[in-house]
Design an enzyme around this catalytic site. Structure first.
Site, short mmCIF file in Angstrom:
data_model
loop_
_atom_site.label_atom_id
_atom_site.label_comp_id
_atom_site.label_asym_id
_atom_site.label_seq_id
_atom_site.Cartn_x
_atom_site.Cartn_y
_atom_site.Cartn_z
N ASN A 210 0.85 -1.04 0.15
CA ASN A 210 -0.03 -0.03 0.01
C ASN A 210 0.94 1.28 0.19
O ASN A 210 2.15 1.20 -0.24
CB ASN A 210 -1.13 0.01 1.14
CG ASN A 210 -0.29 -0.06 2.48
OD1 ASN A 210 0.60 0.85 2.84
ND2 ASN A 210 -0.32 -1.14 3.27
N ASP A 279 -4.45 -6.83 5.62
CA ASP A 279 -5.45 -7.61 6.45
C ASP A 279 -5.19 -8.99 5.86
O ASP A 279 -5.51 -9.88 6.49
CB ASP A 279 -6.78 -6.93 6.27
CG ASP A 279 -6.92 -5.71 6.93
OD1 ASP A 279 -6.33 -5.57 8.04
OD2 ASP A 279 -7.59 -4.73 6.58
N PRO A 305 -2.66 -12.06 11.01
CA PRO A 305 -3.03 -11.89 12.22
C PRO A 305 -3.23 -10.26 12.72
O PRO A 305 -2.63 -9.39 11.91
CB PRO A 305 -1.84 -12.37 13.09
CG PRO A 305 -0.78 -12.40 12.08
CD PRO A 305 -1.52 -12.82 11.05
N ILE A 307 -2.30 -7.49 14.55
CA ILE A 307 -1.02 -7.40 15.57
C ILE A 307 -1.63 -6.59 16.62
O ILE A 307 -1.51 -6.77 17.79
CB ILE A 307 0.13 -6.65 14.82
CG1 ILE A 307 0.52 -7.68 13.87
CG2 ILE A 307 1.00 -6.37 15.96
CD1 ILE A 307 1.48 -6.74 12.79
N PHE A 323 -4.28 3.35 15.08
CA PHE A 323 -4.89 4.16 14.07
C PHE A 323 -5.87 3.79 13.21
O PHE A 323 -5.70 2.52 12.86
CB PHE A 323 -3.33 4.44 13.09
CG PHE A 323 -2.57 5.67 13.70
CD1 PHE A 323 -1.88 5.81 14.77
CD2 PHE A 323 -2.49 6.90 12.87
CE1 PHE A 323 -1.06 6.84 15.14
CE2 PHE A 323 -1.64 8.03 13.33
CZ PHE A 323 -0.99 7.90 14.31
N LYS A 337 -13.31 0.75 15.76
CA LYS A 337 -12.25 -0.08 16.13
C LYS A 337 -11.67 -0.03 17.58
O LYS A 337 -11.18 -1.06 18.04
CB LYS A 337 -11.25 0.43 15.18
CG LYS A 337 -11.30 -0.06 13.76
CD LYS A 337 -10.25 0.27 12.68
CE LYS A 337 -10.53 -0.17 11.38
NZ LYS A 337 -10.10 0.56 10.37
N LYS A 341 -11.25 -3.59 19.32
CA LYS A 341 -9.90 -3.88 19.60
C LYS A 341 -9.47 -3.58 21.15
O LYS A 341 -8.23 -3.95 21.36
CB LYS A 341 -8.79 -3.45 18.65
CG LYS A 341 -9.04 -3.59 17.17
CD LYS A 341 -8.09 -3.26 16.16
CE LYS A 341 -8.38 -3.48 14.73
NZ LYS A 341 -7.22 -3.57 13.83
O1 PMT Z 1 3.02 6.07 6.55
P1 PMT Z 1 2.34 7.28 5.98
O2 PMT Z 1 2.57 7.45 4.64
O3 PMT Z 1 3.15 8.67 6.81
O4 PMT Z 1 0.96 7.31 6.24
C1 PMT Z 1 0.38 7.33 7.70
C2 PMT Z 1 -0.97 6.46 7.61
C3 PMT Z 1 -2.00 6.83 6.81
C4 PMT Z 1 -0.41 4.95 7.26
C5 PMT Z 1 -1.09 6.35 9.26
O5 PMT Z 1 -1.44 7.65 9.75
C6 PMT Z 1 -2.21 5.58 9.45
O6 PMT Z 1 -3.51 5.83 9.12
N1 PMT Z 1 -2.10 4.22 9.65
C7 PMT Z 1 -3.25 3.11 10.06
C8 PMT Z 1 -3.35 2.41 8.64
C9 PMT Z 1 -4.40 1.20 8.86
O7 PMT Z 1 -3.94 0.29 8.32
O8 PMT Z 1 -5.53 1.54 9.27
P2 PMT Z 1 -6.46 0.15 9.51
O9 PMT Z 1 -7.59 0.76 9.88
O10 PMT Z 1 -6.47 -0.77 8.49
O11 PMT Z 1 -5.86 -0.52 10.94
C10 PMT Z 1 -6.44 -0.14 12.32
C11 PMT Z 1 -5.21 -0.46 13.27
O12 PMT Z 1 -4.89 -1.73 13.33
C12 PMT Z 1 -3.96 0.23 12.76
O13 PMT Z 1 -3.31 0.88 14.08
C13 PMT Z 1 -3.07 -1.04 12.46
O14 PMT Z 1 -1.55 -0.77 12.58
C14 PMT Z 1 -3.40 -2.08 13.00
N2 PMT Z 1 -3.34 -3.28 12.27
C15 PMT Z 1 -4.38 -3.60 11.32
C16 PMT Z 1 -4.18 -4.63 10.57
C17 PMT Z 1 -3.43 -5.75 11.07
N3 PMT Z 1 -3.39 -7.06 10.48
N4 PMT Z 1 -2.61 -5.51 12.26
C18 PMT Z 1 -2.67 -4.16 12.73
O15 PMT Z 1 -1.91 -4.04 13.86
#
Ligand code: PMT
Length: 399
Positions: A210, A279, A305, A307, A323, A337, A341
């Site tokens: 991504n 994911d 998983p 994380i 995030f 979330k 979570k």
């Molecule tokens: O890296 P940059 O270019 O500076 O951009 C920053 C960003 C936009 C990536 C960052 O600010 C951001 O939003 N990060 C979270 C991106 C994300 O995947 O969000 P999510 O909604 O899919 O996941 C939610 C949370 O679960 C996140 O904290 C993610 O790290 C965590 N996660 C998600 C899936 C997974 N399998 N394991 C995780 O730990």
């Protein structure tokens, strides 16, 4: 953790008899966890051997002169930026007068003019010189410019006179320098941050990823270091400079990142999941490059998983910040979330536009907890990270 861990002290030694205590001062600062570099003012090498200072600091000592050769190494601007604090010990009457005037007539005074770091001075001089009207006025001027004045002590002096003007003992100076950082909101805390994208291989040359650049997570790592934390940054593949004072663990896929996080999660006080973790991953990565034999191709994906959810669900989980990258209904999805979570905080990130979010230098966040919402408006990721770390530290310190 020690009270000067992660801190960089630039020690300016001016030409007074108390300079002979400088090696001991370097050691005392080091014992509190600081990294120390030394600049000798003009003639200070008559009172203390540069080689002794090099041996105790572990760095080459900077001479007073600004030559083409010295500037081609770590020049005055680099030193000014390197320092978390500039400490002048001993500070002679002459050096104090020159600092007051804003002189930039040798390396030490130039760094003092060029630095944004706080400056502290441990004055050391004959008691009559200390009580001279010009010195008194100069000290008042420096104090009014927020220069930290450490001491002096009173007592018997090297010249045989008795009175105020003795430099504080190295132990006391090191302690007073440490106190300048006592407001550091995460001093002594261990913070793990995930950052960047993951790469889910299809074959040896192709994969699914991504647009995360790692900028947001790296900026948070830097801000946490500045707040005094010991930072472990678990990074996906990125092309940006690593924060120097973090322990960086490089990973590629979500499974790698998961393993790296779990290996050290027991030691963490806080966990911040900034990484854009895939994911799903291809069920089987081909061992050889996939050939273009068929008109269609189906890839079976399996779930990775989560994380963050796994960390937050542990017994004795660290304080967990997630995030949420969303394109619509940002706050509502983020709150979902947060609850699902079992997080302490979630930073909701609008990623639909082109000027914030993935791969750009700016971002805007809505920071959500069970009971509060804080808007952090669009700004550079560096500035935003400092605000975020401050808010996270406040919430963490409340529990
Ligand atoms: O890296 P940059 O270019 O500076 O951009 C920053 C960003 C936009 C990536 C960052 O600010 C951001 O939003 N990060 C979270 C991106 C994300 O995947 O969000 P999510 O909604 O899919 O996941 C939610 C949370 O679960 C996140 O904290 C993610 O790290 C965590 N996660 C998600 C899936 C997974 N399998 N394991 C995780 O730990």
């Amino acid at each position: 953790m020690k009270s000067l861990t992660n801190k960089r002290v630039l020690l300016g030694v001016s030409a007074g008899i108390a300079a002979y205590k400088a090696p001991d001062l370097v050691r005392k600062l080091g014992e509190l966890g600081a990294q120390v570099q030394v600049i000798l003012s003009k003639n200070a090498d008559q009172f203390v051997a540069p080689l002794a200072l090099q041996a105790v600091s572990g760095h080459a000592v900077h001479d007073h002169a600004m030559t083409a050769e010295s500037e081609s190494g770590m020049g005055h601007i680099d030193l000014a930026r390197w320092a978390d604090v500039v400490l002048i010990a001993p500070g002679t009457a002459n050096l104090i007068a020159r600092l007051c005037q804003g002189n930039a007539d040798e390396l030490l005074t130039t760094v003092c003019v060029a630095t944004e770091a706080p400056i502290a001075i441990a004055p050391a001089m004959n008691q009559q010189m200390w009580q001279n009207a010009a010195t008194i006025q100069n000290m008042q001027t420096l104090a009014s410019r927020n220069v930290h004045i450490l001491g002096p002590d009173a007592g018997e002096q090297a010249c045989g006179e008795v009175g105020p003007g003795r430099m504080l003992q190295p132990t006391d100076i090191a302690q007073r320098v440490a106190e300048l950082f006592q407001n550091s909101e995460l001093t002594g805390k261990r913070v793990m941050i995930t950052a960047g994208p993951t790469w889910e291989a299809l074959d040896p040359v192709r994969g699914i990823t991504n647009h995360s650049s790692g900028m947001m997570g790296y900026a948070l790592a830097q801000a946490a270091i500045e707040a005094g934390a010991a930072v472990t940054l678990v990074s996906g593949p990125t092309h940006i400079a690593k924060p120097e004072r973090a322990k960086v663990v490089d990973t590629v896929s979500a499974l790698d990142m998961h393993a790296a996080v779990m290996a050290e999660i027991d030691e963490q006080d806080l966990f911040i999941g900034v990484a854009a973790v895939a994911d799903y991953r291809p069920a089987d990565a081909a061992e050889q490059k996939i050939k273009k034999n068929a008109d269609e191709m189906t890839i079976t994906m399996v779930k990775n998983p989560d994380i963050l959810a796994e960390v937050a669900g542990r017994d004795n989980a660290p304080f967990c910040v997630g995030f949420a990258a969303e394109t619509n209904d940002v706050a509502a999805y983020a709150r979902g979330k947060l609850e699902r979570k079992k997080l302490d905080l979630i930073a909701a990130n609008h990623v639909g536009g082109s000027d914030t979010g993935f791969g750009v230098p700016d971002n805007a966040i809505t920071l959500i907890s069970k009971n509060s919402i804080i808007e952090l408006p669009k700004q550079s990721k560096t500035a935003l990270a400092r605000e975020l770390i401050s808010e996270i530290a406040k919430a963490y310190n409340k529990i």
